[in-house]
Design an enzyme around this catalytic site. Sequence first.
Site, short mmCIF file in Angstrom:
data_model
loop_
_atom_site.label_atom_id
_atom_site.label_comp_id
_atom_site.label_asym_id
_atom_site.label_seq_id
_atom_site.Cartn_x
_atom_site.Cartn_y
_atom_site.Cartn_z
N THR A 22 -10.70 4.23 -14.28
CA THR A 22 -9.64 5.17 -14.68
C THR A 22 -8.55 5.23 -13.62
O THR A 22 -8.86 5.36 -12.43
CB THR A 22 -10.26 6.57 -14.90
OG1 THR A 22 -11.25 6.44 -15.93
CG2 THR A 22 -9.22 7.58 -15.33
N SER A 53 0.85 -1.19 0.00
CA SER A 53 0.00 0.00 0.00
C SER A 53 0.89 1.24 0.00
O SER A 53 1.87 1.30 0.73
CB SER A 53 -0.87 -0.04 1.25
OG SER A 53 -1.84 0.96 1.22
N CYS A 75 -6.99 1.43 11.29
CA CYS A 75 -8.23 1.30 10.54
C CYS A 75 -9.42 1.06 11.46
O CYS A 75 -10.55 1.32 11.10
CB CYS A 75 -8.14 0.13 9.56
SG CYS A 75 -6.48 -0.24 9.06
N1 PLP Z 1 -3.07 -4.96 5.80
C1 PLP Z 1 -2.30 -4.45 6.76
C2 PLP Z 1 -1.30 -5.32 7.44
C3 PLP Z 1 -2.43 -3.10 7.12
O1 PLP Z 1 -1.66 -2.59 8.08
C4 PLP Z 1 -3.41 -2.30 6.46
C5 PLP Z 1 -3.63 -0.91 6.84
O2 PLP Z 1 -3.22 -0.43 7.84
C6 PLP Z 1 -4.18 -2.90 5.46
C7 PLP Z 1 -3.99 -4.22 5.16
C8 PLP Z 1 -5.19 -2.09 4.70
O3 PLP Z 1 -4.49 -1.22 3.84
P1 PLP Z 1 -5.16 0.05 3.14
O4 PLP Z 1 -5.25 1.09 4.20
O5 PLP Z 1 -4.18 0.43 2.05
O6 PLP Z 1 -6.46 -0.35 2.60
#
Ligand code: PLP
Length: 363
Positions: free
Chosen positions: A220, A179, A305
């Site tokens: 896009t 990411s 998150c």
């Molecule tokens: N996987 C892990 C280990 C993460 O730390 C995160 C986000 O913190 C994600 C997946 C999700 O990534 P994104 O924020 O790019 O959707």
Amino acid sequence: MMPYFSDQFANAASSTHLQGKQAAGAVEESRLRIANCINCEPNEIIFTSGSTESINLAISGVAEIYKSKGNHIITWATEHKAVLESCARLQEKGFEISVLPVNRDGLPDLDILKNCLSKETILVCVMMANNETGTLMPVREIADIAHSHGALVFCDATQAPGKMRINVQDAGADLLCISSHKMYGPKGCGALFLRRKNPRVKITPLIVGGGHENGLRSGTLNVPAIVGMGKAALLCAEKYWEDTSHFSEMRTLLEQILTTNGRGYVNGSIKNRVPNTTNICFPGIKASELISKISTLSMATGSACSSALPEPSHVLKAMGLSDAECYSSVRLSVGRFTTREEIMLAVDLLAKAIDSLRKKLTL
Ligand code: PLP
């Protein structure tokens, strides 16, 4: 990124004019930079909106294509919710999902994996580095075991870029995601590696439409973000030694002071982890109270998150911590721009706040 927001705003899919071709050229340069960062071919990179989307695409995409071969998927309890929820959704559709345990260090028992694999297993999902503790999973060993049973391996490497070298060949991953915003790139942009040779991995798209990204992710392309992610990947590779030794030095300083005099202890493996993250339990203290006491310090109780959720961290719970220990734990990380002075200030603020919260407890 800036020119691609203004002067060079053309659509990278518009191949009928020069501006479109220039935008496409910038996307391809980024694709190459990202491919170099993880040691794959540029045509094995699919741009997405971030790891959540890449994870959904990888897991549901493999499940859909390979369901005639088998319906079993294996993962671990400390995986990111994007993996666990993608698997849970497939379970509702009739797939068999095995969520394996980890030990107190956050590490798996490979014998449990071996016993769980069957000819029905189509996919094993394992993260490279845990987002809450930094713990490194033995991806290569897991991949070797999975492959010997004919299963594919998806690796969530979101937390790894810039903190450890990622090499999809050495890791033995068939699919792998990163990411942009975990390596100083813009948010809302990510990449999924999809192996094209030995074996050629197939997935069904999650998003259909104009057939972008070889028909695997229509829509896009976000050219400025992709350009930013490419530059971030390049910088991560260039600054690797400088960054990782800086992370280690700053984290050691932070941990040394916070774990002296029985103030706190580190959760998870001390040896097997990325150098920028720490997760510390301060027994007897509510992490939420600590966090609200020090508004100038950015810290979290679980993953960024989901830190709005009041439940204890599923990662720490899976490692065998009690609810009380989970609620007393905070996740801290240092970065490329963290200074020694900032660490000393953070430690001072934390130590004072912890001591005053403890005093309140004994009164
Ligand atoms: N996987 C892990 C280990 C993460 O730390 C995160 C986000 O913190 C994600 C997946 C999700 O990534 P994104 O924020 O790019 O959707």
